[in-house]
Design a protein around this motif. Structure first.
Motif, PDB file in Angstrom:
ATOM      1  N   ILE A 186       0.846  -1.201   0.000  1.00  0.00           N
ATOM      2  CA  ILE A 186       0.000   0.000   0.000  1.00  0.00           C
ATOM      3  C   ILE A 186       0.880   1.249   0.000  1.00  0.00           C
ATOM      4  CG2 ILE A 186      -1.804   1.251   1.241  1.00  0.00           C
ATOM      5  CD1 ILE A 186      -2.616  -1.456   2.478  1.00  0.00           C
ATOM      6  N   THR A 187       0.548   2.187  -0.867  1.00  0.00           N
ATOM      7  CA  THR A 187       1.405   3.360  -1.042  1.00  0.00           C
ATOM      8  C   THR A 187       0.795   4.664  -0.522  1.00  0.00           C
ATOM      9  OG1 THR A 187       0.534   3.708  -3.285  1.00  0.00           O
ATOM     10  CG2 THR A 187       2.514   2.350  -3.071  1.00  0.00           C
ATOM     11  N   ASP A 188      -0.430   4.623   0.005  1.00  0.00           N
ATOM     12  CA  ASP A 188      -1.034   5.849   0.524  1.00  0.00           C
ATOM     13  C   ASP A 188      -1.271   5.724   2.028  1.00  0.00           C
ATOM     14  OD1 ASP A 188      -3.208   4.179   0.733  1.00  0.00           O
ATOM     15  OD2 ASP A 188      -4.426   5.189  -0.777  1.00  0.00           O
ATOM     16  N   SER A 189      -2.120   6.584   2.578  1.00  0.00           N
ATOM     17  CA  SER A 189      -2.360   6.588   4.022  1.00  0.00           C
ATOM     18  C   SER A 189      -2.989   5.292   4.518  1.00  0.00           C
ATOM     19  CB  SER A 189      -3.262   7.774   4.394  1.00  0.00           C
ATOM     20  OG  SER A 189      -4.507   7.685   3.726  1.00  0.00           O
ATOM     21  N   GLY A 190      -3.520   4.511   3.605  1.00  0.00           N
ATOM     22  CA  GLY A 190      -4.092   3.223   3.993  1.00  0.00           C
ATOM     23  C   GLY A 190      -3.066   2.303   4.628  1.00  0.00           C
ATOM     24  N   LYS A 191      -1.798   2.519   4.297  1.00  0.00           N
ATOM     25  CA  LYS A 191      -0.749   1.687   4.900  1.00  0.00           C
ATOM     26  C   LYS A 191      -0.735   1.864   6.413  1.00  0.00           C
ATOM     27  CE  LYS A 191       4.160   0.550   4.526  1.00  0.00           C
ATOM     28  NZ  LYS A 191       5.374   0.708   3.698  1.00  0.00           N
ATOM     29  N   ASN A 192      -0.845   3.102   6.876  1.00  0.00           N
ATOM     30  CA  ASN A 192      -0.869   3.356   8.321  1.00  0.00           C
ATOM     31  C   ASN A 192      -2.090   2.724   8.984  1.00  0.00           C
ATOM     32  OD1 ASN A 192       1.537   4.875   8.486  1.00  0.00           O
ATOM     33  ND2 ASN A 192       0.477   6.723   7.810  1.00  0.00           N
ATOM     34  N   ILE A 193      -3.228   2.772   8.297  1.00  0.00           N
ATOM     35  CA  ILE A 193      -4.441   2.154   8.841  1.00  0.00           C
ATOM     36  C   ILE A 193      -4.253   0.644   8.953  1.00  0.00           C
ATOM     37  CG2 ILE A 193      -6.901   1.755   8.429  1.00  0.00           C
ATOM     38  CD1 ILE A 193      -6.956   4.454   6.950  1.00  0.00           C
ATOM     39  N   ALA A 194      -3.644   0.052   7.915  1.00  0.00           N
ATOM     40  CA  ALA A 194      -3.388  -1.389   7.946  1.00  0.00           C
ATOM     41  C   ALA A 194      -2.450  -1.748   9.092  1.00  0.00           C
ATOM     42  CB  ALA A 194      -2.793  -1.840   6.616  1.00  0.00           C
ATOM     43  N   LEU A 195      -1.399  -0.964   9.274  1.00  0.00           N
ATOM     44  CA  LEU A 195      -0.451  -1.235  10.357  1.00  0.00           C
ATOM     45  C   LEU A 195      -1.112  -1.090  11.723  1.00  0.00           C
ATOM     46  CD1 LEU A 195       2.737   0.547   8.959  1.00  0.00           C
ATOM     47  CD2 LEU A 195       2.338  -1.917   9.135  1.00  0.00           C
ATOM     48  N   ALA A 196      -1.989  -0.104  11.870  1.00  0.00           N
ATOM     49  CA  ALA A 196      -2.704   0.077  13.139  1.00  0.00           C
ATOM     50  C   ALA A 196      -3.598  -1.126  13.437  1.00  0.00           C
ATOM     51  CB  ALA A 196      -3.525   1.357  13.095  1.00  0.00           C
ATOM     52  N   THR A 197      -4.242  -1.657  12.397  1.00  0.00           N
ATOM     53  CA  THR A 197      -5.077  -2.845  12.573  1.00  0.00           C
ATOM     54  C   THR A 197      -4.234  -4.041  13.007  1.00  0.00           C
ATOM     55  OG1 THR A 197      -6.641  -2.069  10.891  1.00  0.00           O
ATOM     56  CG2 THR A 197      -6.681  -4.412  11.422  1.00  0.00           C
ATOM     57  N   ILE A 198      -3.078  -4.190  12.365  1.00  0.00           N
ATOM     58  CA  ILE A 198      -2.175  -5.292  12.719  1.00  0.00           C
ATOM     59  C   ILE A 198      -1.681  -5.138  14.153  1.00  0.00           C
ATOM     60  CG2 ILE A 198       0.067  -6.347  12.194  1.00  0.00           C
ATOM     61  CD1 ILE A 198      -0.439  -5.424   9.239  1.00  0.00           C
ATOM     62  N   CYS A 199      -1.315  -3.924  14.530  1.00  0.00           N
ATOM     63  CA  CYS A 199      -0.872  -3.641  15.898  1.00  0.00           C
ATOM     64  C   CYS A 199      -1.943  -4.034  16.913  1.00  0.00           C
ATOM     65  CB  CYS A 199      -0.515  -2.164  16.031  1.00  0.00           C
ATOM     66  SG  CYS A 199      -0.116  -1.664  17.718  1.00  0.00           S
ATOM     67  N   SER A 200      -3.177  -3.674  16.625  1.00  0.00           N
ATOM     68  CA  SER A 200      -4.283  -3.982  17.527  1.00  0.00           C
ATOM     69  C   SER A 200      -4.451  -5.484  17.690  1.00  0.00           C
ATOM     70  CB  SER A 200      -5.576  -3.357  16.994  1.00  0.00           C
ATOM     71  OG  SER A 200      -6.668  -3.659  17.823  1.00  0.00           O
ATOM     72  N   LYS A 201      -4.344  -6.208  16.579  1.00  0.00           N
ATOM     73  CA  LYS A 201      -4.481  -7.668  16.633  1.00  0.00           C
ATOM     74  C   LYS A 201      -3.351  -8.289  17.446  1.00  0.00           C
ATOM     75  CE  LYS A 201      -6.197 -11.684  15.570  1.00  0.00           C
ATOM     76  NZ  LYS A 201      -7.517 -12.128  16.082  1.00  0.00           N
ATOM     77  N   LEU A 202      -2.136  -7.787  17.251  1.00  0.00           N
ATOM     78  CA  LEU A 202      -0.993  -8.291  18.010  1.00  0.00           C
ATOM     79  C   LEU A 202      -1.160  -8.009  19.506  1.00  0.00           C
ATOM     80  CD1 LEU A 202       1.864  -7.212  15.581  1.00  0.00           C
ATOM     81  CD2 LEU A 202       1.321  -9.569  16.223  1.00  0.00           C
ATOM     82  N   ALA A 203      -1.651  -6.825  19.820  1.00  0.00           N
ATOM     83  CA  ALA A 203      -1.872  -6.470  21.227  1.00  0.00           C
ATOM     84  C   ALA A 203      -2.926  -7.383  21.847  1.00  0.00           C
ATOM     85  CB  ALA A 203      -2.288  -5.008  21.344  1.00  0.00           C
ATOM     86  N   ASP A 204      -3.989  -7.654  21.102  1.00  0.00           N
ATOM     87  CA  ASP A 204      -5.044  -8.538  21.609  1.00  0.00           C
ATOM     88  C   ASP A 204      -4.510  -9.937  21.897  1.00  0.00           C
ATOM     89  OD1 ASP A 204      -6.981  -6.589  21.553  1.00  0.00           O
ATOM     90  OD2 ASP A 204      -7.739  -7.147  19.565  1.00  0.00           O
ATOM     91  N   SER A 205      -3.543 -10.377  21.100  1.00  0.00           N
ATOM     92  CA  SER A 205      -2.967 -11.713  21.288  1.00  0.00           C
ATOM     93  C   SER A 205      -1.763 -11.693  22.225  1.00  0.00           C
ATOM     94  CB  SER A 205      -2.564 -12.313  19.932  1.00  0.00           C
ATOM     95  OG  SER A 205      -1.576 -11.518  19.297  1.00  0.00           O
TER      96      SER A 205
END
Length: 279
Positions: A186-205
């Motif tokens: 991803i080359t736009d701001s969506g990359k940050n949104i994707a990373l935030a989602t991944i971070c949240s999932k990692l934190a939950d686990s």
């Protein structure tokens, strides 16, 4: 699916037939006469052909096409779509093509759905169908196929949007490596949104070290701080208070810091550590 309003008795009969038809396998063309009806959707097709009002007839046929697709019959659905294209419906056929693709996927006929998309000639029609397919494949947890389809999109803005859906789908299902690989495309701001989602999932686990690593890689500082606050919340919830306080030190934005502090305080109280909560 395209919604049919209450347009007289024929419409009600059409809806009843389409919603009560049973599943069937195999590819078939449209029947040429009532005597060739094989199932309820064929009957609905002939009812639609008898409708005198041209606008209503086109609406009914749209629902019949979706009925065929829900049975995995891409051939019949395609033929009706061709009829509707010739009727000069403007952009209405774009929605129908997308609905046909979704119904084929939902009928576990993903290969037929992909073949249907490949045969579409009109760019707008194909784009609409691809967008619908990617979203529904992610919903059905067939994320690898969704990723392959999204990667083939040439328009950068559309590709970024679709890849965000795919990355979030991978993350939601615990496939963190795949989610990160897609996020990197991803080359736009969506990359940050994707990373935030991944971070949240990692934190939950409770994979806190990796979650912090991902959070600090987010280029949007506000989103990065909110992601760190999510990590603090999960650390406190796991009663890892020292780690939570250490992560808190990296959060400087007032809103995110307040959320993190409240998370720690609440976790202390729930753990009957009232003095620590007060401090």
């Amino acid at each position: 699916a395209i919604e049919v309003k209450s347009w007289a008795t024929t419409a009600i009969v059409m809806i009843t037939i389409l919603t009560t038809s049973s599943a069937a396998q195999g590819k078939s063309a449209l029947p040429t006469g009532p005597g060739m009806s094989r199932h309820a959707v064929d009957s609905a097709y002939f009812l639609a052909q008898k409708e005198k009002n041209p606008q209503n007839r086109l609406r009914y046929l749209s629902n019949v096409a979706i009925g065929y697709a829900s049975r995995g019959d891409d051939g019949a659905a395609s033929e009706i779509l061709s009829q509707l294209r010739e009727a000069n419906l403007g952009n209405a056929y774009l929605l129908l093509a997308s609905n046909i693709v979704v119904e084929l996927i939902d009928a576990d006929e993903t290969n037929k759905a992909l073949g249907f998309i490949a045969k579409l000639k009109d760019p707008a029609e194909k784009n609409s169908a691809i967008d619908a397919a990617v979203g529904f494949l992610v919903k059905k947890k067939n994320i690898d196929t969704a990723a392959t389809l999204a990667k083939g999109v040439s328009n950068i803005a559309r590709k970024n949007r679709l890849m965000l859906d795919v990355s979030e789908g991978y993350a939601a299902n615990g496939f963190i490596t795949n989610a990160l690989e897609v996020a990197d495309i991803i080359t736009d701001s969506g990359k940050n949104i994707a990373l935030a989602t991944i971070c949240s999932k990692l934190a939950d686990s409770q994979n806190f070290q990796k979650a912090i690593e991902i959070a600090t890689s987010i280029s949007d500082s506000t989103l990065a701080q909110k992601s760190l606050a999510k990590v603090v919340q999960s650390q406190a919830g796991a009663h890892q208070f020292d780690a939570a306080i250490q992560t808190l030190k990296s959060i400087t934005i007032p809103g995110a810091r307040q959320i993190a502090l409240q998370s720690i305080a609440i976790a202390y109280i729930q753990n009957n550590q009232f003095l620590e909560a007060k401090s």
